[in-house]
Design an enzyme around this catalytic site. Structure first.
Site, short mmCIF file in Angstrom:
data_model
loop_
_atom_site.label_atom_id
_atom_site.label_comp_id
_atom_site.label_asym_id
_atom_site.label_seq_id
_atom_site.Cartn_x
_atom_site.Cartn_y
_atom_site.Cartn_z
N SER A 131 0.82 -1.22 0.00
CA SER A 131 0.00 0.00 0.00
C SER A 131 0.85 1.27 0.00
O SER A 131 0.35 2.35 -0.30
CB SER A 131 -0.94 0.02 1.21
OG SER A 131 -0.23 0.25 2.40
N LYS A 168 1.59 4.15 7.36
CA LYS A 168 0.80 4.97 6.45
C LYS A 168 1.23 6.44 6.56
O LYS A 168 1.96 6.83 7.48
CB LYS A 168 -0.70 4.88 6.80
CG LYS A 168 -1.34 3.52 6.55
CD LYS A 168 -1.48 3.19 5.09
CE LYS A 168 -2.25 1.89 4.86
NZ LYS A 168 -1.50 0.70 5.31
#
Length: 211
Positions: A131, A168
């Site tokens: 991701s 993230k």
């Protein structure tokens, strides 16, 4: 049998070369770096390093030197490493995808040059998922984490949501916190008010293991 100063220096050169380029130096490159006239002296020192469990060599490969897990290395040898070399534990996995449960660790220590990271990391985590691909962080990478509970919007963080860990991009606005992927195939994570959320550390660089 302890390592000589030159053998410790050769081991550091091999470690730094693998960390920087993903492959070991050739025997010719080692000879050139230390001013040896040929590779025979290099072969002798590599024999000692292999006998001491520091490295292993893959037959028939010009760049076939591999580092052993540093849990097998003599603690006395580690104590002699340069102050510019970080000794970092690999504490487990972190999700670059959907958050995953905290890992108990890999029981492994890696030696890395300080120049690869800013700020200096406290530990490493192995990335699982892609991701964060567009940030240059790929599945299987080892990321350095600087332990802190403070972070600013726009920084890449290792965050805990309830009992799960993820890496993230942190985005903070007046009324919400979001964890953004760097891959359009993944959706942002909206942190709810009823969730136990904490910043565990800041991303500060990575090591891409030789695959």
């Amino acid at each position: 049998m302890s390592l000589s100063d030159i053998q410790q220096a050769i081991l550091s050169l091999i470690t730094n070369h693998i960390n920087a380029d993903g492959v070991s130096p050739s025997q010719t490159e080692i000879a050139r770096a230390f001013g040896f006239k040929g590779v025979r002296a290099v072969q002798h020192h590599l024999d000692v390093l292999e006998q001491q469990g520091m490295i292993r060599r893959v037959p028939g490969q010009a760049r076939g030197i591999r580092l052993k897990h540093l849990t097998q290395v003599d603690e006395a040898a580690l104590a002699l490493q340069s102050e510019d070399v970080l000794r970092l534990p690999v504490l487990g996995r972190v999700a670059a995808g959907q958050p995953i449960g905290a890992d108990i660790g890999e029981d492994r220590v890696v030696l890395l040059d300080r120049v690869f990271f800013s700020p200096a990391p406290d530990y490493l985590l192995r990335v699982q998922g892609d991701s964060m691909r567009d940030e240059g962080i790929f599945d299987g990478d080892l990321i350095g984490v600087h332990r802190t509970h403070d972070a600013h919007s726009g920084q890449i963080v290792v965050a805990r949501i309830d009992d799960e860990i993820t890496v993230k991009l942190l985005k903070i606005s007046k009324d919400r916190i979001r964890l953004l992927p760097r891959n359009p195939d993944f959706a942002p994570i909206e942190v709810r008010s009823d969730q136990d959320f904490a910043i565990e550390g800041l991303y500060c660089g990575l090591l891409r293991p030789n695959r």
